[in-house]
Design a protein around this motif. Structure first.
Motif, PDB file in Angstrom:
ATOM      1  N   SER A  19     -16.012 -28.447 -37.363  1.00  0.00           N
ATOM      2  CA  SER A  19     -15.940 -27.632 -38.585  1.00  0.00           C
ATOM      3  C   SER A  19     -14.535 -27.094 -38.834  1.00  0.00           C
ATOM      4  O   SER A  19     -14.149 -26.862 -39.983  1.00  0.00           O
ATOM      5  CB  SER A  19     -16.935 -26.472 -38.509  1.00  0.00           C
ATOM      6  N   GLU A  20     -13.750 -26.913 -37.798  1.00  0.00           N
ATOM      7  CA  GLU A  20     -12.413 -26.341 -37.946  1.00  0.00           C
ATOM      8  C   GLU A  20     -11.422 -27.328 -38.555  1.00  0.00           C
ATOM      9  O   GLU A  20     -10.372 -26.926 -39.038  1.00  0.00           O
ATOM     10  CB  GLU A  20     -11.908 -25.810 -36.608  1.00  0.00           C
ATOM     11  N   PRO A  24     -11.570 -26.625 -43.641  1.00  0.00           N
ATOM     12  CA  PRO A  24     -10.295 -26.462 -44.360  1.00  0.00           C
ATOM     13  C   PRO A  24      -9.892 -27.729 -45.119  1.00  0.00           C
ATOM     14  O   PRO A  24      -9.415 -27.650 -46.258  1.00  0.00           O
ATOM     15  CB  PRO A  24      -9.287 -26.137 -43.253  1.00  0.00           C
ATOM     16  N   PRO A  77      -6.495 -27.186 -36.281  1.00  0.00           N
ATOM     17  CA  PRO A  77      -7.855 -26.872 -35.850  1.00  0.00           C
ATOM     18  C   PRO A  77      -7.879 -26.563 -34.358  1.00  0.00           C
ATOM     19  O   PRO A  77      -7.023 -27.024 -33.605  1.00  0.00           O
ATOM     20  CB  PRO A  77      -8.642 -28.153 -36.132  1.00  0.00           C
ATOM     21  N   VAL A 109      -6.543 -21.897 -36.039  1.00  0.00           N
ATOM     22  CA  VAL A 109      -7.843 -21.254 -35.850  1.00  0.00           C
ATOM     23  C   VAL A 109      -8.329 -21.449 -34.408  1.00  0.00           C
ATOM     24  O   VAL A 109      -8.005 -22.441 -33.767  1.00  0.00           O
ATOM     25  CB  VAL A 109      -8.875 -21.791 -36.887  1.00  0.00           C
ATOM     26  N   CYS A 110      -9.067 -20.478 -33.924  1.00  0.00           N
ATOM     27  CA  CYS A 110      -9.771 -20.531 -32.640  1.00  0.00           C
ATOM     28  C   CYS A 110      -8.788 -20.638 -31.459  1.00  0.00           C
ATOM     29  O   CYS A 110      -8.096 -19.687 -31.155  1.00  0.00           O
ATOM     30  CB  CYS A 110     -10.769 -21.690 -32.677  1.00  0.00           C
ATOM     31  N   SER A 158      -6.985 -17.330 -37.290  1.00  0.00           N
ATOM     32  CA  SER A 158      -8.379 -16.947 -37.466  1.00  0.00           C
ATOM     33  C   SER A 158      -9.111 -17.123 -36.142  1.00  0.00           C
ATOM     34  O   SER A 158      -8.711 -17.935 -35.312  1.00  0.00           O
ATOM     35  CB  SER A 158      -9.011 -17.807 -38.558  1.00  0.00           C
ATOM     36  N   PRO A 161     -15.151 -20.524 -35.794  1.00  0.00           N
ATOM     37  CA  PRO A 161     -15.760 -21.269 -36.898  1.00  0.00           C
ATOM     38  C   PRO A 161     -16.511 -20.396 -37.911  1.00  0.00           C
ATOM     39  O   PRO A 161     -16.627 -20.785 -39.076  1.00  0.00           O
ATOM     40  CB  PRO A 161     -16.713 -22.240 -36.200  1.00  0.00           C
ATOM     41  N   LEU A 164     -14.324 -19.600 -41.173  1.00  0.00           N
ATOM     42  CA  LEU A 164     -13.600 -20.696 -41.806  1.00  0.00           C
ATOM     43  C   LEU A 164     -13.464 -20.581 -43.321  1.00  0.00           C
ATOM     44  O   LEU A 164     -12.463 -21.033 -43.881  1.00  0.00           O
ATOM     45  CB  LEU A 164     -14.222 -22.040 -41.430  1.00  0.00           C
ATOM     46  N   GLU A 165     -14.439 -20.005 -43.991  1.00  0.00           N
ATOM     47  CA  GLU A 165     -14.307 -19.856 -45.449  1.00  0.00           C
ATOM     48  C   GLU A 165     -13.169 -18.892 -45.783  1.00  0.00           C
ATOM     49  O   GLU A 165     -12.346 -19.167 -46.652  1.00  0.00           O
ATOM     50  CB  GLU A 165     -15.627 -19.406 -46.078  1.00  0.00           C
ATOM     51  N   SER A 168      -9.844 -20.624 -44.880  1.00  0.00           N
ATOM     52  CA  SER A 168      -9.469 -21.623 -45.885  1.00  0.00           C
ATOM     53  C   SER A 168      -8.963 -20.963 -47.165  1.00  0.00           C
ATOM     54  O   SER A 168      -7.967 -21.413 -47.751  1.00  0.00           O
ATOM     55  CB  SER A 168     -10.667 -22.526 -46.188  1.00  0.00           C
TER      56      SER A 168
END
Length: 186
Positions: A19-20, A24, A77, A109-110, A158, A161, A164-165, A168
């Motif tokens: 998802s990462e 996006p 990601p 992210v993450c 960020s 997951p 993510l919105e 993005s």
């Protein structure tokens, strides 16, 4: 379209959190950007989807083919495997640093803030990350905070997951702002 004429690099390899990369990528494309998945080798890379291997994603360009000046931003990601493999690749680190030093948007992210640590980008910057690498981020000289998304002069981080919105949306906002001329090089 908000990002018409903008080209975004997503740098990843096998083991990216599914998802990462996909959320996006899809949001940036929907906003009108051209998005290239860049990796170490041609073909496909395979994601990690929570607890098992996920779907493959087509690689658009290899690092040898990609030129940092062609991109308006880079998205990194996470997942545990992906950034751990990339942070020992000199070409990957150089590519990230070139985009950062050109004062363009860098988003991680993450676990991907590991790449910001390895490039020196993290030092002195406000950041967040997945909780298991909080100490790594702090030890690299970053000012870690437990927030959904943190932005520091065009560097977006960020936690996970579930964010993510918002992640993005912040990438789109920062790309629309343009270069971050006040930012110093890493």
């Amino acid at each position: 379209m908000e990002l018409s004429g903008k080209t975004i690099a997503i740098l990843a390899t096998n083991g990216f959190e599914q998802s990462e990369l996909e959320v996006p990528r899809d949001r940036l494309k929907k906003a009108g950007a051209t998005v290239h998945v860049i990796s170490l080798a041609e073909g496909e890379i395979k994601g990690w989807d929570m607890k098992d291997w996920g779907r493959p994603v087509k690689v658009d360009k290899t690092l040898d083919q990609a030129v940092s000046t062609d991109y308006d931003a880079i998205v990194l990601p996470g997942g545990q495997i992906n950034p751990d493999l990339l942070r020992v690749e000199p070409k990957a680190l150089a590519f990230i640093k070139e985009i950062f030093n050109a004062k363009k948007v860098v988003a991680a992210v993450c676990h991907a803030p590991w790449l910001l640590i390895e490039t020196g980008i993290a030092k002195g910057r406000k950041m967040t990350s997945y909780k298991s690498i909080k100490t790594d981020v702090i030890n690299a000289g970053a000012l870690w905070e437990d927030s959904q998304v943190v932005v520091d002069q065009g560097v977006i981080t960020s936690r996970n997951p579930g964010d993510l919105e918002a992640f993005s949306a912040k990438i789109i906002e920062e790309i629309k702002e343009g270069r971050h001329s006040q930012r110093s090089a890493a």
